[in-house]
Design an enzyme around this catalytic site. Structure first.
Site, PDB file in Angstrom:
ATOM      1  N   TYR A  24       1.023  -1.558  -0.048  1.00 49.81           N
ATOM      2  CA  TYR A  24      -0.246  -0.114   0.193  1.00 49.81           C
ATOM      3  C   TYR A  24       1.141   1.560  -0.341  1.00 49.81           C
ATOM      4  O   TYR A  24       2.045   1.510   1.223  1.00 49.81           O
ATOM      5  CB  TYR A  24      -1.277   0.434   1.355  1.00 49.81           C
ATOM      6  CG  TYR A  24      -1.797   1.486   1.360  1.00 49.81           C
ATOM      7  CD1 TYR A  24      -2.745   1.584   0.073  1.00 49.81           C
ATOM      8  CD2 TYR A  24      -1.672   2.019   2.392  1.00 49.81           C
ATOM      9  CE1 TYR A  24      -3.379   3.123   0.600  1.00 49.81           C
ATOM     10  CE2 TYR A  24      -2.072   3.524   2.203  1.00 49.81           C
ATOM     11  CZ  TYR A  24      -2.737   4.122   1.337  1.00 49.81           C
ATOM     12  OH  TYR A  24      -3.634   5.405   1.622  1.00 49.81           O
ATOM     13  N   HIS A  52      -5.153  16.256  -4.168  1.00 50.14           N
ATOM     14  CA  HIS A  52      -5.109  16.500  -2.932  1.00 50.14           C
ATOM     15  C   HIS A  52      -5.240  17.936  -1.964  1.00 50.14           C
ATOM     16  O   HIS A  52      -5.483  18.074  -1.614  1.00 50.14           O
ATOM     17  CB  HIS A  52      -3.899  15.365  -2.248  1.00 50.14           C
ATOM     18  CG  HIS A  52      -4.991  13.710  -1.860  1.00 50.14           C
ATOM     19  ND1 HIS A  52      -5.514  13.003  -2.825  1.00 50.14           N
ATOM     20  CD2 HIS A  52      -5.059  13.577  -1.106  1.00 50.14           C
ATOM     21  CE1 HIS A  52      -5.319  11.690  -2.468  1.00 50.14           C
ATOM     22  NE2 HIS A  52      -5.708  12.386  -1.774  1.00 50.14           N
ATOM     23  N   ASN A  98       0.402  12.706   4.589  1.00 51.61           N
ATOM     24  CA  ASN A  98      -0.049  11.695   5.375  1.00 51.61           C
ATOM     25  C   ASN A  98       1.152  12.788   6.751  1.00 51.61           C
ATOM     26  O   ASN A  98       2.138  12.355   6.182  1.00 51.61           O
ATOM     27  CB  ASN A  98      -0.057  10.057   5.178  1.00 51.61           C
ATOM     28  CG  ASN A  98      -0.950   9.511   5.594  1.00 51.61           C
ATOM     29  OD1 ASN A  98      -1.029   9.135   6.915  1.00 51.61           O
ATOM     30  ND2 ASN A  98      -1.138   8.942   4.531  1.00 51.61           N
ATOM     31  N   TYR A 127     -14.429  36.083  43.856  1.00 49.28           N
ATOM     32  CA  TYR A 127     -14.321  35.165  43.304  1.00 49.28           C
ATOM     33  C   TYR A 127     -13.000  35.157  42.095  1.00 49.28           C
ATOM     34  O   TYR A 127     -11.896  34.919  42.639  1.00 49.28           O
ATOM     35  CB  TYR A 127     -14.919  34.129  42.597  1.00 49.28           C
ATOM     36  CG  TYR A 127     -15.470  32.898  43.867  1.00 49.28           C
ATOM     37  CD1 TYR A 127     -15.922  33.569  45.307  1.00 49.28           C
ATOM     38  CD2 TYR A 127     -16.695  32.018  42.839  1.00 49.28           C
ATOM     39  CE1 TYR A 127     -16.472  32.908  45.911  1.00 49.28           C
ATOM     40  CE2 TYR A 127     -17.010  31.002  44.243  1.00 49.28           C
ATOM     41  CZ  TYR A 127     -17.263  32.019  45.523  1.00 49.28           C
ATOM     42  OH  TYR A 127     -17.903  31.344  46.913  1.00 49.28           O
ATOM     43  N   ARG A 154     -10.018  36.757  44.313  1.00 52.77           N
ATOM     44  CA  ARG A 154      -9.560  35.168  45.342  1.00 52.77           C
ATOM     45  C   ARG A 154      -9.170  33.901  44.703  1.00 52.77           C
ATOM     46  O   ARG A 154      -8.193  33.077  45.198  1.00 52.77           O
ATOM     47  CB  ARG A 154     -11.097  35.043  46.142  1.00 52.77           C
ATOM     48  CG  ARG A 154     -10.379  34.328  47.629  1.00 52.77           C
ATOM     49  CD  ARG A 154     -11.828  34.427  48.752  1.00 52.77           C
ATOM     50  NE  ARG A 154     -13.279  34.908  48.688  1.00 52.77           N
ATOM     51  CZ  ARG A 154     -14.094  34.350  49.079  1.00 52.77           C
ATOM     52  NH1 ARG A 154     -13.924  33.144  48.903  1.00 52.77           N
ATOM     53  NH2 ARG A 154     -15.216  34.288  48.285  1.00 52.77           N
ATOM     54  N   PHE A 208      -1.909   8.692  10.710  1.00 50.35           N
ATOM     55  CA  PHE A 208      -1.711   9.579  10.715  1.00 50.35           C
ATOM     56  C   PHE A 208      -2.930  10.651  11.346  1.00 50.35           C
ATOM     57  O   PHE A 208      -4.061  11.283  11.050  1.00 50.35           O
ATOM     58  CB  PHE A 208      -1.981   9.758   8.866  1.00 50.35           C
ATOM     59  CG  PHE A 208      -3.290   8.264   9.309  1.00 50.35           C
ATOM     60  CD1 PHE A 208      -4.276   8.736   9.348  1.00 50.35           C
ATOM     61  CD2 PHE A 208      -2.918   7.371   8.097  1.00 50.35           C
ATOM     62  CE1 PHE A 208      -5.254   7.035   9.342  1.00 50.35           C
ATOM     63  CE2 PHE A 208      -3.633   6.133   7.908  1.00 50.35           C
ATOM     64  CZ  PHE A 208      -5.255   6.128   8.607  1.00 50.35           C
ATOM     65  N   GLU A 243     -12.798   5.811   5.877  1.00 47.15           N
ATOM     66  CA  GLU A 243     -12.533   6.747   6.432  1.00 47.15           C
ATOM     67  C   GLU A 243     -13.384   7.282   7.628  1.00 47.15           C
ATOM     68  O   GLU A 243     -13.971   8.130   7.025  1.00 47.15           O
ATOM     69  CB  GLU A 243     -10.977   7.902   6.078  1.00 47.15           C
ATOM     70  CG  GLU A 243     -10.120   8.406   5.328  1.00 47.15           C
ATOM     71  CD  GLU A 243      -9.226   8.528   4.176  1.00 47.15           C
ATOM     72  OE1 GLU A 243      -9.879   9.619   4.368  1.00 47.15           O
ATOM     73  OE2 GLU A 243      -8.615   8.024   3.569  1.00 47.15           O
TER      74      GLU A 243
END
Length: 510
Positions: free
Chosen positions: A50, A80, A192, A277, A280, A326, A411
């Site tokens: 792959y 991409h 990636n 507060y 404090r 990834f 995915e």
């Protein structure tokens, strides 16, 4: 500065973010060469692996011929590079490039030394890719933004240079660089990974550290302006609760306010038993912020020194293993923590501003003006602070709990780390403005206590502010005062003026 892959400190990453130029440690070269040679052997053997000789994502079952492998790597970059929106800030883009360089240089990604040389040279010669900031879901890596970065390396897209924004091929030529021809696996290795998300998260962390330290200073100044007590900062209180951040924050507040004549005046004739507060509980709130930021820092430093592409090449075994490094879930969680911390810093500071402008709570003139009614004083700056805090509350919703399936359900769970990290700089900018408003209001409040003076550190802070912004007598155009105060905060000038040893967020965990 020398960048040691797998062992870089947070200080090194911060220096790169601030504009430093990294030089890769040559000791990494043998591992890189061995990894590249392992990929070459896999290609020669012809077995389907792959990312090396197959398609990507849902197309992993498609076998690619050896003659088409260079085209395959170029195609993945071009296909991409699908980001949208405004470009990343140059400082964050450079940090992303350095993170990618350090990841690839660990010899587990199968890239050739010349690929590292290109990234290193682009950083040295200030060729910074134009990277649209939107389009990543934080798994399978930050694909779209990293594709835009890689596109410039092969001469496609645009880049920022000292001569301006221009086509990538022209930018490379002006820098004396030739476009890279990607070898087997190299396009995927560059695309990636979590470097986009981590760069934004680290940038948010570094800015949040300045914010935290500045808010300690303005919080101490606001305490003095309200003639508040420093009893809640007594170390005995905080030792009993045991939280490190709370203990260190209380110590910093004691140091900042020690020796104040305004504080001493609280001990005589003041009938108040306890402060609100927002005064404090500063050690408890800001201490928790400090602990949270440190936890995020540890995660992000680990991620910065890790390898997050896929598949990973193990040269000693001659194997390329497909996994899921990834997936940016650690970065997403860290970014969410930073967002919560930034939101709370601004929220607590806004409450101190609101307290100071309210005469019933502060004992000071209404809205910190000598002539309330005729003048509005700090009325609307407090409204602005409230608006900014509310905006940050909306942005602080955790990004990591969201997911949307992509790539034809291959995915099917993603981190949304890119969203979580990318919002941080805007959130910090909002909070910086709130702290700037508090700086103005607290200094104005202390002015009403003259001739009493605050502590030496806080008087130095007031002096630094007054060098640029005068005391407010009658209403004037307020925006320039706020802009100047915010610049003093965001630049770290207020912390520097205080000169006190304040807790650090990004102490290196390695």
């Amino acid at each position: 500065m020398v960048l040691k892959p797998g062992a870089a400190s947070l200080a090194v990453w911060n220096a790169i973010y601030q504009g430093g130029v990294p030089t890769l440690d040559p000791a990494c070269r043998p591992a890189v060469e061995a990894s590249a040679n392992a990929v070459a052997r896999i290609v020669a053997e012809g077995k389907p692996v792959y990312g090396i000789n197959t398609g990507f994502g849902k197309l992993a079952s498609v076998r690619i011929a050896a003659a088409d492998l260079e085209t395959l790597q170029r195609n993945i970059v071009l296909s991409h590079a699908a980001g949208v929106g405004d470009p990343m800030p140059l400082s964050v883009t450079r940090l992303m490039m350095a993170l990618k360089l350090a990841s690839l240089a660990q010899g587990a990604s199968g890239v050739r030394p010349e690929t590292l040389d290109m990234l290193e040279a682009m950083l040295a010669r200030d060729v910074v890719p134009v990277v649209p900031a939107q389009g990543s879901v934080g798994a399978s890596g930050d694909l779209a933004p990293l594709a835009h970065m890689t596109a410039v390396m092969i001469g496609v897209g645009e880049a920022f240079t000292p001569a301006g924004r221009m086509p990538a091929a022209e930018a490379l030529a002006q820098a004396g660089l030739a476009p890279l021809v990607l070898g087997a696996k190299e396009g995927l290795a560059l695309l990636n990974g979590t470097q986009f998300s981590n760069a934004y998260a680290l940038a948010g962390l570094f800015e949040a550290e300045v914010l935290y330290r500045s808010a300690l200073v303005t919080g101490a100044l606001a305490t003095d302006a309200a003639r508040g007590s420093d009893t809640p900062f007594d170390p005995r209180i905080h030792r009993l609760r045991r939280h490190r951040g709370q203990i260190e924050t209380a110590e910093a507040l004691r140091t900042l306010i020690a020796g104040s004549a305004i504080r001493a005046s609280h001990l005589v004739g003041d009938e108040r038993v306890q402060d609100p507060y927002c005064l404090r509980c500063q050690p408890q709130v800001m201490g928790a912020v400090l602990d949270l930021l440190r936890q995020a820092a540890t995660t992000l430093a680990t991620e910065a020194n890790g390898v997050s592409d896929n598949p990973l090449v193990f040269a000693d075994a001659g194997e390329a293993l497909s996994g899921g490094n990834f997936h940016a879930e650690p970065v997403a969680f860290a970014a969410d923590m930073i967002a919560l911390a930034v939101c709370e810093i601004g929220s607590l500071a806004e409450r101190r501003v609101a307290m100071l402008v309210d005469p019933a709570l502060s004992g000071l003139p209404a809205f910190l003006t000598p002539k309330p009614g005729l003048n509005s004083g700090f009325m609307i700056p407090q409204v602005t602070a409230a608006a900014l805090v509310s905006e940050n509350k909306q942005r602080a919703y955790p990004a990591s709990v969201d997911s949307i399936p992509t790539s034809a359900n291959q995915e099917d769970h993603v981190s949304m780390a890119a969203h979580g990290a990318r919002r941080l700089l805007a959130m910090v900018a909002n909070a910086m403005a709130v702290i700037g408003i508090e700086l103005l209001a607290a200094a104005q409040g202390c002015d009403f206590h003259a001739p009493l003076r605050s502590s030496a550190p806080l008087e130095a802070v007031r002096g630094r502010l007054r060098a640029e912004v005068a005391h407010l007598d009658d209403d004037r155009y307020f925006h320039p005062d706020m802009a100047a105060a915010t610049r003093l905060v965001s630049s770290g000038a207020i912390v520097a003026a205080a000169g006190a040893a304040l807790p650090a967020v990004s102490a290196d965990p390695h």
